[in-house]
Design a protein around this motif. Sequence first.
Motif, PDB file in Angstrom:
ATOM      1  N   ASP A   1      38.292 -27.251 -85.758  1.00 42.75           N
ATOM      2  CA  ASP A   1      39.137 -25.877 -85.206  1.00 42.75           C
ATOM      3  C   ASP A   1      40.604 -26.037 -85.189  1.00 42.75           C
ATOM      4  O   ASP A   1      41.160 -27.382 -85.167  1.00 42.75           O
ATOM      5  CB  ASP A   1      38.114 -25.972 -83.124  1.00 42.75           C
ATOM      6  CG  ASP A   1      36.759 -25.742 -83.549  1.00 42.75           C
ATOM      7  OD1 ASP A   1      36.312 -25.133 -84.021  1.00 42.75           O
ATOM      8  OD2 ASP A   1      36.608 -26.058 -82.099  1.00 42.75           O
ATOM      9  N   LYS A   2      40.943 -24.902 -84.768  1.00 33.67           N
ATOM     10  CA  LYS A   2      42.162 -24.826 -84.102  1.00 33.67           C
ATOM     11  C   LYS A   2      42.182 -24.123 -83.219  1.00 33.67           C
ATOM     12  O   LYS A   2      41.678 -23.060 -83.225  1.00 33.67           O
ATOM     13  CB  LYS A   2      43.218 -23.685 -85.720  1.00 33.67           C
ATOM     14  CG  LYS A   2      43.001 -24.790 -86.903  1.00 33.67           C
ATOM     15  CD  LYS A   2      43.975 -23.021 -88.511  1.00 33.67           C
ATOM     16  CE  LYS A   2      43.961 -24.952 -88.821  1.00 33.67           C
ATOM     17  NZ  LYS A   2      44.377 -24.010 -90.308  1.00 33.67           N
TER      18      LYS A   2
ATOM     19  N   LYS B   1      44.742 -21.833 -81.756  1.00 34.60           N
ATOM     20  CA  LYS B   1      44.976 -20.307 -81.782  1.00 34.60           C
ATOM     21  C   LYS B   1      43.340 -19.309 -82.159  1.00 34.60           C
ATOM     22  O   LYS B   1      43.142 -18.320 -81.793  1.00 34.60           O
ATOM     23  CB  LYS B   1      45.715 -19.797 -83.095  1.00 34.60           C
ATOM     24  CG  LYS B   1      45.557 -20.628 -84.944  1.00 34.60           C
ATOM     25  CD  LYS B   1      46.610 -20.498 -85.533  1.00 34.60           C
ATOM     26  CE  LYS B   1      46.043 -19.666 -86.767  1.00 34.60           C
ATOM     27  NZ  LYS B   1      47.367 -19.389 -87.522  1.00 34.60           N
ATOM     28  N   ASN B   2      42.096 -20.364 -83.007  1.00 34.66           N
ATOM     29  CA  ASN B   2      41.038 -19.504 -83.257  1.00 34.66           C
ATOM     30  C   ASN B   2      40.122 -19.758 -81.940  1.00 34.66           C
ATOM     31  O   ASN B   2      38.710 -19.190 -82.290  1.00 34.66           O
ATOM     32  CB  ASN B   2      40.796 -20.291 -84.638  1.00 34.66           C
ATOM     33  CG  ASN B   2      41.336 -20.075 -86.044  1.00 34.66           C
ATOM     34  OD1 ASN B   2      42.135 -18.281 -85.644  1.00 34.66           O
ATOM     35  ND2 ASN B   2      41.649 -21.158 -87.242  1.00 34.66           N
TER      36      ASN B   2
END
Length: 159
Positions: A116-117, A119-120
């Motif tokens: 996961d990032k 911002k996502n």
Amino acid sequence: MKNVLKTPIAILSLIFLFAACSTPQSATTTNVSRGKFTGTWTLNNVSYQGLVQGAVQNVFDQAAPEAFVGSTWKLTNSGNGVYTMSNGTSQTIYWSVYNGGTTGTQFQFKKIYQGDKPKNVAEGYRLDIASNDGKSMVLKSAVDVGGTNGYIIYSFTKN
């Protein structure tokens, strides 16, 4: 003599006017520095305001509030962090301070999983900052249980 009294009275009137027009202080903390959060924190106590203990079965989509007592929260200045519960379960998070809340400044975090990032990730959690002096911190989470509104109160100390 009249002119001598007019100037101080005018100055006092302006002082009262500015004081009356200033923004009132709310019960929650406003604009808390991000630096006061960085470091390692231990959650020492969970209490309830306006709710019966045990009324809330699950917080942060993980466990009962009491299961977090003794957990360690490591928060870096970059926003990365991890909390580790006393049973050994760890969760990577991305955290920040939100200064635009209607209830005052809030601590917010998102759970981050492998790949996961931040911002996502759209979903996360916000807790009202009741206090944070850099050594101890109290966060409050508003909850509604069967039409009864209250707070779960999380008390931390810095390690």
